[in-house]
Design an enzyme around this catalytic site. Structure first.
Site, PDB file in Angstrom:
ATOM      1  N   GLY A  60       0.833  -1.199   0.000  1.00 45.72           N
ATOM      2  CA  GLY A  60       0.000   0.000   0.000  1.00 45.72           C
ATOM      3  C   GLY A  60       0.862   1.239   0.000  1.00 45.72           C
ATOM      4  O   GLY A  60       2.043   1.173   0.352  1.00 45.72           O
ATOM      5  N   CYS A  87       5.241  -6.187   1.532  1.00 47.24           N
ATOM      6  CA  CYS A  87       5.668  -4.781   1.546  1.00 47.24           C
ATOM      7  C   CYS A  87       5.004  -4.026   2.709  1.00 47.24           C
ATOM      8  O   CYS A  87       5.350  -4.260   3.858  1.00 47.24           O
ATOM      9  CB  CYS A  87       5.370  -4.145   0.186  1.00 47.24           C
ATOM     10  SG  CYS A  87       6.244  -2.602  -0.036  1.00 47.24           S
ATOM     11  N   TYR A  88       4.012  -3.178   2.448  1.00 39.07           N
ATOM     12  CA  TYR A  88       3.328  -2.500   3.551  1.00 39.07           C
ATOM     13  C   TYR A  88       2.817  -3.547   4.557  1.00 39.07           C
ATOM     14  O   TYR A  88       2.865  -3.339   5.772  1.00 39.07           O
ATOM     15  CB  TYR A  88       2.160  -1.666   3.019  1.00 39.07           C
ATOM     16  CG  TYR A  88       1.395  -0.923   4.108  1.00 39.07           C
ATOM     17  CD1 TYR A  88       1.826   0.324   4.548  1.00 39.07           C
ATOM     18  CD2 TYR A  88       0.270  -1.489   4.705  1.00 39.07           C
ATOM     19  CE1 TYR A  88       1.141   1.001   5.556  1.00 39.07           C
ATOM     20  CE2 TYR A  88      -0.416  -0.829   5.714  1.00 39.07           C
ATOM     21  CZ  TYR A  88       0.026   0.417   6.137  1.00 39.07           C
ATOM     22  OH  TYR A  88      -0.648   1.075   7.134  1.00 39.07           O
ATOM     23  N   HIS A 174       7.776  -7.485  -3.739  1.00 33.62           N
ATOM     24  CA  HIS A 174       6.470  -7.899  -4.273  1.00 33.62           C
ATOM     25  C   HIS A 174       6.584  -9.233  -5.028  1.00 33.62           C
ATOM     26  O   HIS A 174       7.057  -9.258  -6.162  1.00 33.62           O
ATOM     27  CB  HIS A 174       5.927  -6.826  -5.219  1.00 33.62           C
ATOM     28  CG  HIS A 174       5.515  -5.587  -4.510  1.00 33.62           C
ATOM     29  ND1 HIS A 174       4.242  -5.397  -4.037  1.00 33.62           N
ATOM     30  CD2 HIS A 174       6.210  -4.486  -4.155  1.00 33.62           C
ATOM     31  CE1 HIS A 174       4.161  -4.223  -3.426  1.00 33.62           C
ATOM     32  NE2 HIS A 174       5.341  -3.650  -3.489  1.00 33.62           N
ATOM     33  N   GLU A 176       4.236 -10.796  -6.288  1.00 28.60           N
ATOM     34  CA  GLU A 176       3.141 -10.909  -7.248  1.00 28.60           C
ATOM     35  C   GLU A 176       3.415 -10.242  -8.586  1.00 28.60           C
ATOM     36  O   GLU A 176       2.593 -10.317  -9.481  1.00 28.60           O
ATOM     37  CB  GLU A 176       1.854 -10.323  -6.629  1.00 28.60           C
ATOM     38  CG  GLU A 176       1.847  -8.804  -6.445  1.00 28.60           C
ATOM     39  CD  GLU A 176       2.521  -8.312  -5.166  1.00 28.60           C
ATOM     40  OE1 GLU A 176       3.341  -9.054  -4.625  1.00 28.60           O
ATOM     41  OE2 GLU A 176       2.244  -7.180  -4.731  1.00 28.60           O
ATOM     42  N   ASP A 232     -14.423  -9.818 -23.307  1.00 28.98           N
ATOM     43  CA  ASP A 232     -15.343  -9.951 -22.171  1.00 28.98           C
ATOM     44  C   ASP A 232     -16.808  -9.895 -22.598  1.00 28.98           C
ATOM     45  O   ASP A 232     -17.592 -10.787 -22.284  1.00 28.98           O
ATOM     46  CB  ASP A 232     -15.083  -8.855 -21.130  1.00 28.98           C
ATOM     47  CG  ASP A 232     -13.616  -8.756 -20.796  1.00 28.98           C
ATOM     48  OD1 ASP A 232     -12.933  -9.782 -20.955  1.00 28.98           O
ATOM     49  OD2 ASP A 232     -13.165  -7.676 -20.395  1.00 28.98           O
ATOM     50  N   LYS A 373      -9.259 -11.872 -16.558  1.00 27.59           N
ATOM     51  CA  LYS A 373      -9.250 -11.955 -18.019  1.00 27.59           C
ATOM     52  C   LYS A 373      -8.808 -13.334 -18.540  1.00 27.59           C
ATOM     53  O   LYS A 373      -9.448 -13.905 -19.425  1.00 27.59           O
ATOM     54  CB  LYS A 373      -8.298 -10.887 -18.550  1.00 27.59           C
ATOM     55  CG  LYS A 373      -8.361 -10.683 -20.019  1.00 27.59           C
ATOM     56  CD  LYS A 373      -8.965  -9.357 -20.268  1.00 27.59           C
ATOM     57  CE  LYS A 373      -9.323  -9.069 -21.660  1.00 27.59           C
ATOM     58  NZ  LYS A 373     -10.193  -7.890 -21.685  1.00 27.59           N
TER      59      LYS A 373
END
Ligand code: XMP
Length: 517
Positions: A60, A87-88, A174, A176, A232, A373
């Protein structure tokens, strides 16, 4: 969707506002574990009622040292649920459990080399060195009781912390984002070794389930669907069509801001191939008139969104009474919606058809609202949709308007469409279309001097943009082969009247964005 099979073993991601929170969710789902993102303001009761197998505290933008920093209940760490702070999230664990977080003189941003100091379940299967992605200001200077520091980088003596007895882990970097090369492995270790999750989230039976769900929900009512030609809304149209047949009507609004030939393709695919009730509305002039003299990107987005709603509403009224509006809302859109908005900053307001259902008194049908997606693509293939639609590169709602920097005029649109067509043709010819996240042309708001034949020219500049990304949240510019770049430049300058210079955009996201506006 409410099926319990899919939600039995879920991970809770508490969102502290990082730009990457959705990446965490996507990565977890890719490991075939279901997860949901909820705001960091959730109470301890809400968290416990959710019954997560594990909790991830996201990154964050705040500092835990700030007076208004979003915090968490200390009791959360006594609940016996494995926790991973990113992280945060790691600083929050430290701060909450009695360690010390200090502001750092140097912000650490970008790639860093992680040195793994101690054996840790989180790092099982990794070498003792790994490339990671950092983005932080504060640093940990004292660990909370019961924790050890399991890894460090040149700038962060404490880059990972753990308390394996209480199953609480923290990463300063991170895992991710794709730039953390072993990030997936680290998340897998957390999910499977530490949280004991099983791989049970499958998209496999989802299409059939969703079609039945739509049937039950809609009954004999009529459904309207805004078809954009993108993946989509196309998947939504096919799903609803399979569920209720001709009680579905699709409206395709040609806003004149599309790629060349796009409208014909949509008509052919949906009307001819899938036999769907389709109304094509030619509203190009209406959009262009309203965009006259507008140069501000956010204003363009707003106008396009509003005109779309006006046109759509008008045409829908002509068509009769509908009870539902089917929309291709994806999971990231759900999290980005107002009620879920964490403390993250708004970079661009993406165009969607918000406001339409209330205005028209329609109920929403959003069969993709729990999917990302990639998951939608898998479902589309299951439904037998052609690769041409499923493998399509994303195209923004405001279309070419945000690729024409400055005012959008009919002439500038024609010019950009021609350049864009050449880029797509050549990228496809080189076999790269499906390997690249997005590739397109941008028309710059400047003119430069050139020479053609023996004459001076003073004409437009086209930029080529090609990026790779797995979700649009971060992106790397693609190293297109020089000969392909040469062909693109030659063809655009020779074939598109009004262009005398072509440049190549070599910026990644962050710090740039994919679109120029
Ligand atoms: P940016 O430019 O924010 O783009 O890095 C990330 C992804 O989002 C698409 N994009 C949009 N899509 N409406 C959309 O529907 C918009 O206003 C919009 N702006 C950007 C962009 O093409 C990329 O895939």
């Amino acid at each position: 969707m409410t099926t319990d099979i899919l939600h039995e073993q879920k991970i809770l991601i508490l969102d502290y506002g990082s730009q990457y929170t959705q990446n965490i969710a996507r990565q977890v789902r890719e490991c075939q574990v279901f997860c949901e993102i909820h705001p960091c303001t959730w109470s301890l009761k809400e968290i416990l009622d959710f019954k997560p197998k594990g909790i991830i505290l996201s990154g964050g933008p705040a500092s835990v040292l700030a007076t208004d920093a979003p915090l968490c209940d200390r009791e959360l760490f006594k609940a016996g649920i494995p926790i991973l702070g990113v992280c945060y999230g790691m600083q929050l664990i430290t701060h909450t459990l009695g360690g010390t977080v200090n502001p750092s003189a140097h912000r650490e941003f970008g790639r860093a080399e992680l040195m793994i100091r101690e054996y840790s379940h989180l790092f099982t299967g990794l070498n003792n060195k790994a490339q990671v992605w950092m983005s932080h200001g504060d640093k940990i200077s004292k660990l909370p009781a019961g924790f050890t520091a399991s890894a460090f980088t040149a700038n962060s003596p404490i880059a990972a912390i753990e308390n394996p007895i209480d199953k609480i882990y923290g990463l300063q970097f991170h895992p991710e984002v794709v730039h953390t090369t072993d990030g997936k492995k680290i998340l897998q270790n957390f999910l499977f070794d530490i949280c004991s999750c099983e791989r049970n989230w499958k998209i496999g039976s989802l299409a059939e389930f969703t079609i039945n769900d739509i049937k039950k929900k809609v009954g004999r009512a009529k459904v309207l669907c805004g078809l954009s030609g993108g993946v989509d809304s196309s998947v939504v149209a096919i799903l609803v069509n399979k569920a209720i047949g001709d009680k579905l009507t699709c409206i395709f609004v040609d806003n004149g801001l599309l790629r060349l030939g796009e409208r014909d393709k949509v008509e052919k695919t949906f009307r001819d191939n899938f036999h769907i009730n389709l109304l094509v509305v030619d509203a190009a002039e209406e959009f262009l008139t309203r965009l006259k003299d507008v140069t501000d990107p956010e204003k363009k987005r707003k106008i396009i969104g509003n005109v779309f709603i006006e046109v759509f509403e008008r045409e829908a009224k002509r068509l009769g009474d509908f009870k539902y509006l089917a929309q291709g809302t994806l999971y990231p859109d759900v999290i980005e919606s107002v009620s879920f908005k964490g403390p993250s900053a708004v970079i661009k307001t993406h165009h969607n058809v918000g406001g339409l259902p209330e205005k028209m008194d329609l109920k929403l049908l959003e069969p993709l609202r729990e999917l990302f997606k990639d998951e939608v693509r898998v479902m589309g293939r299951e439904l037998g949709m052609p690769e041409e639609i499923i493998g399509r590169q994303p195209f923004p709602g405001p279309g070419l308007a945000i690729r024409i920097l400055g005012e959008v005029t009919a002439e500038r649109l024609t010019l950009l469409q021609a350049a864009d067509k050449i880029i797509l043709e050549e990228i496809k010819r080189a076999g790269l279309y499906n390997k690249i996240w997005q590739s397109f042309a941008v028309l710059l708001p400047i003119k430069t001097v050139g020479v053609m034949g023996d004459s001076r020219t003073y004409e437009n500049v086209v930029a080529i943009r090609a990026v790779n990304s797995s979700d649009g949240m971060t992106a790397d510019w693609v190293q297109l082969p020089y000969d392909l770049l040469g062909t693109l430049s030659n063809r655009i300058i020779n074939e598109v009247q009004g262009v005398n210079r072509v440049v190549y955009d070599i910026s990644s996201k962050p710090p740039s964005t994919i679109e120029w506006e």
